[in-house]
Design a protein around this motif. Structure first.
Motif, PDB file in Angstrom:
ATOM      1  N   PHE A  36      29.012  11.490 -44.507  1.00  0.00           N
ATOM      2  CA  PHE A  36      29.434  11.190 -45.874  1.00  0.00           C
ATOM      3  C   PHE A  36      30.903  11.560 -46.071  1.00  0.00           C
ATOM      4  N   SER A  37      31.294  12.692 -45.531  1.00  0.00           N
ATOM      5  CA  SER A  37      32.681  13.137 -45.634  1.00  0.00           C
ATOM      6  C   SER A  37      33.611  12.160 -44.914  1.00  0.00           C
ATOM      7  N   ALA A  38      33.189  11.679 -43.752  1.00  0.00           N
ATOM      8  CA  ALA A  38      33.990  10.699 -43.004  1.00  0.00           C
ATOM      9  C   ALA A  38      34.096   9.394 -43.791  1.00  0.00           C
ATOM     10  N   LEU A  39      32.980   8.927 -44.317  1.00  0.00           N
ATOM     11  CA  LEU A  39      32.983   7.691 -45.097  1.00  0.00           C
ATOM     12  C   LEU A  39      33.899   7.814 -46.311  1.00  0.00           C
ATOM     13  N   SER A  40      33.889   8.970 -46.939  1.00  0.00           N
ATOM     14  CA  SER A  40      34.743   9.191 -48.104  1.00  0.00           C
ATOM     15  C   SER A  40      36.223   9.050 -47.760  1.00  0.00           C
ATOM     16  N   VAL A  41      36.580   9.456 -46.557  1.00  0.00           N
ATOM     17  CA  VAL A  41      37.973   9.283 -46.111  1.00  0.00           C
ATOM     18  C   VAL A  41      38.239   7.811 -45.826  1.00  0.00           C
TER      19      VAL A  41
END
Length: 112
Positions: free
Chosen positions: A18-23
């Motif tokens: 999720f953190s990667a997708l947010s970036v």
């Protein structure tokens, strides 16, 4: 392999993904702080790729423990760097966020 380990690892992988997708989608709740911290925009894709690789590695570690171990260590180091970046930027209100994302990955390391 315990059920607890599988669940904690899955939660860790989901949170890191999720953190990667947010970036990748340049979510404002991620890009605005990155800008405030002084993280160059040219690094954002690489940081997202590092998190995505960590998430994939955590899942792969359910079948190949050495990969999971390496991914867990990598994710823990990544978010340690994020914590240092937040502290250096004196954005103390955001100090908890890197720890929130690192906690499940560290817990998975200990459960492994």
């Amino acid at each position: 392999m315990s059920t607890t380990y599988i669940v904690v690892t899955a939660v860790a992988a989901f949170m890191v993904a999720f953190s990667a997708l947010s970036v990748f989608i340049k979510a404002p709740w991620v890009t605005q702080p990155l800008t405030e911290y002084g993280v160059p925009r040219s690094w954002w894709t690489w940081l997202g790729l590092a998190k995505a690789a960590g998430a994939v590695g955590l899942v792969a570690g359910l079948w190949i423990p050495a990969i999971g171990l390496a991914a867990g260590i990598g994710v823990a180091l990544y978010f340690t760097g994020a914590l240092i970046t937040v502290i250096r930027a004196r954005s103390y209100a955001h100090v908890a966020w890197p720890m929130v994302y690192a906690a499940p990955a560290v817990a998975a390391l200990f459960l492994a």
